[in-house]
Write a protein that holds these residues in place. Structure first.
Motif, PDB file in Angstrom:
ATOM      1  N   ASN A   1      42.109  28.322  47.305  1.00 37.42           N
ATOM      2  CA  ASN A   1      43.095  29.156  48.108  1.00 37.42           C
ATOM      3  C   ASN A   1      44.274  29.131  47.096  1.00 37.42           C
ATOM      4  OD1 ASN A   1      41.724  29.098  50.376  1.00 37.42           O
ATOM      5  ND2 ASN A   1      42.396  27.631  51.184  1.00 37.42           N
TER       6      ASN A   1
ATOM      7  N   LYS B   1      35.623  41.667  48.620  1.00 37.35           N
ATOM      8  CA  LYS B   1      36.052  40.571  48.020  1.00 37.35           C
ATOM      9  C   LYS B   1      34.764  39.551  48.527  1.00 37.35           C
ATOM     10  CE  LYS B   1      39.822  41.868  46.111  1.00 37.35           C
ATOM     11  NZ  LYS B   1      39.594  41.873  44.799  1.00 37.35           N
TER      12      LYS B   1
ATOM     13  N   SER C   1      40.367  37.046  44.692  1.00 35.34           N
ATOM     14  CA  SER C   1      39.702  37.312  45.911  1.00 35.34           C
ATOM     15  C   SER C   1      40.868  37.287  46.938  1.00 35.34           C
ATOM     16  CB  SER C   1      38.544  36.232  46.351  1.00 35.34           C
ATOM     17  OG  SER C   1      38.206  36.470  47.644  1.00 35.34           O
ATOM     18  N   SER C   2      40.686  36.895  48.321  1.00 38.21           N
ATOM     19  CA  SER C   2      41.608  37.063  49.149  1.00 38.21           C
ATOM     20  C   SER C   2      41.366  36.286  50.571  1.00 38.21           C
ATOM     21  CB  SER C   2      41.677  38.646  49.609  1.00 38.21           C
ATOM     22  OG  SER C   2      42.489  38.854  50.802  1.00 38.21           O
ATOM     23  N   CYS C   3      42.407  35.915  51.022  1.00 42.07           N
ATOM     24  CA  CYS C   3      42.113  35.123  52.316  1.00 42.07           C
ATOM     25  C   CYS C   3      41.589  35.911  53.538  1.00 42.07           C
ATOM     26  CB  CYS C   3      43.545  34.503  52.881  1.00 42.07           C
ATOM     27  SG  CYS C   3      44.667  35.757  53.331  1.00 42.07           S
TER      28      CYS C   3
ATOM     29  N   ARG D   1      41.552  32.805  46.284  1.00 45.41           N
ATOM     30  CA  ARG D   1      41.627  33.339  47.305  1.00 45.41           C
ATOM     31  C   ARG D   1      43.118  33.537  47.652  1.00 45.41           C
ATOM     32  NH1 ARG D   1      36.893  30.521  50.665  1.00 45.41           N
ATOM     33  NH2 ARG D   1      35.218  31.717  49.855  1.00 45.41           N
TER      34      ARG D   1
ATOM     35  N   GLU E   1      32.638  37.523  45.381  1.00 48.89           N
ATOM     36  CA  GLU E   1      32.318  36.274  45.385  1.00 48.89           C
ATOM     37  C   GLU E   1      30.804  35.658  45.324  1.00 48.89           C
ATOM     38  OE1 GLU E   1      34.471  33.333  48.183  1.00 48.89           O
ATOM     39  OE2 GLU E   1      36.366  34.310  47.694  1.00 48.89           O
TER      40      GLU E   1
END
Ligand code: NAD
Length: 340
Positions: free
Chosen positions: A265, A155, A125-127, A178, A159
């Motif tokens: 994270n 993304k 996933s990603s910030c 993330r 989730e």
């Protein structure tokens, strides 16, 4: 017993570094990639680094039959799912391509895992899920913001799909990592990020400018509310990021419940401005960069960096590489692919 891990997108930028770390930690990575955004020569380079020829399948994650075959041919313990399209700009122009590949692709992978009784899933996933954060550093509990591109949306949806599947009670243990801003390359210079047209990320732009491929770097805005006015990001060395995946698999393996989802994270916990990144590159490489200040770029978040308490505790992981290390390794890789 071989600890087989299926790495979808394993020939790509992050996936290839994870393959190296998995091997170093006693896992046996098996690669599935359609090479739509990577080169087959990565497999030879992985062999050069590790001395091992990894089993690999050329194909599409949307191919249910192929996934079933992979799960029946190999006793797979877990899946690290990288395969996805990742160009934010392209996703605005071709949203269906992104939803099909990233969302339907994830569905296909989860369905095949459930059918094959494979429980452990690590998801990229990603910030971007945090958008422009209200508070810094961002914690996993920070509110998600509406995605500002179809890519970012895939993304968030990804989730949610995993969360809902876990909530339904099936045997699935998953962590969505993330990522903040992955940069750098393997210290050997054998693998790294392949440039995709004009880079939209800072570090490939820096290294291509240093290599003479681009004339100059445009810094998008110096009137942000940051110490030098330029945007702040949390740059993480791809080897540190890779390490987090290995720790994540170990954590999932040790998680007793067969029904589990969490988000973590993966950053350094430290933010650097664009100008700091440029200066770090110049200092470590002794290459002077040609850059100019331009107007702000639409869609850029002013500042974001991670709170990393959860990854430290849960994954027993912390970063080892500095921003300078990342710049050094990114430059080594650029020199290699540019024959400098
Ligand atoms: P990448 O493009 O280098 O790697 C992705 C790999 O997946 C490529 O080798 C590509 O050929 C393969 N692939 C794509 N679609 C496929 C399909 N349908 N079937 C089989 N293989 C397919 O990208 P990356 O930078 O390594 O990113 C990996 C993951 O991390 C992606 O999910 C991406 O969205 C996510 N991510 C990346 C970043 C970043 O800055 N690089 C940041 C946050 C999240």
């Amino acid at each position: 017993m071989e600890h087989n891990i299926l790495v979808t997108g394993g020939a790509g930028y992050i996936g290839s570094h994870v393959v190296v770390r998995l091997h170093e930690e006693g896992f046996n990575p098996i690669i599935l990639d359609d090479f739509s955004n990577s080169e087959k020569s990565v497999l030879d380079r992985l062999h050069k680094i590790t001395g091992k020829h990894f089993k690999s399948y050329e194909g599409d994650i949307l191919d249910t039959g192929l996934l079933e075959q992979i799960f029946s041919d190999n006793q797979i313990e877990g899946v690290i799912h990288f395969a996805a399209k990742k160009a934010v700009g392209e996703s605005v122009e071709k949203p269906l391509k992104y939803y099909k590949n990233n969302v339907s692709g994830l569905l296909t992978v989860i369905e095949a895992m459930l059918a094959g009784k494979v429980k452990n899933l690590v998801f990229s996933s990603s910030c971007t899920v945090y958008g422009e954060p209200d508070e810094l550093p961002v914690t996993e509990a920070s509110p998600e913001k509406p995605a500002n591109s179809p890519y970012g949306n895939t993304k968030q949806i990804g989730e949610e799909i995993i969360q809902d599947t876990v909530t339904s009670g099936v045997a699935l243990k998953s962590i969505a990592l993330r990522y903040f801003n992955p940069i750098g390359a393997h210290p050997s210079g054998e693998i790294g990020e392949l440039p995709l047209g004009i880079p939209s990320n800072l570090v490939p732009f820096i290294t291509q400018t240093a290599a003479g491929i681009r004339e100059k770097i445009t810094v998008f805005g110096n009137d942000y509310d940051t110490p030098d006015g330029t945007c702040i990001r949390d740059y993480i060395h791809v080897m540190d990021l890779a390490d987090a995946h290995v720790q994540c698999l170990k954590h999932l393996d040790n998680t007793e419940s067969d029904n589990h989802f969490d988000v973590v994270n993966v950053g350094t916990g430290k933010g650097n401005t664009v100008l700091e990144a440029i200066k770090a590159f110049e200092a470590v490489t002794q290459v002077k960069l040609n850059y100019e200040i331009g107007p702000r770029r639409a869609g850029d978040v002013e500042k974001i960096y991670a709170q990393v308490d959860k990854s430290r505790k849960l994954l027993d992981w912390s970063t080892k590489y500095s921003l300078s290390d990342s710049m050094r390794d990114a430059w080594n890789w650029q020199k290699r692919i540019s024959d400098l």
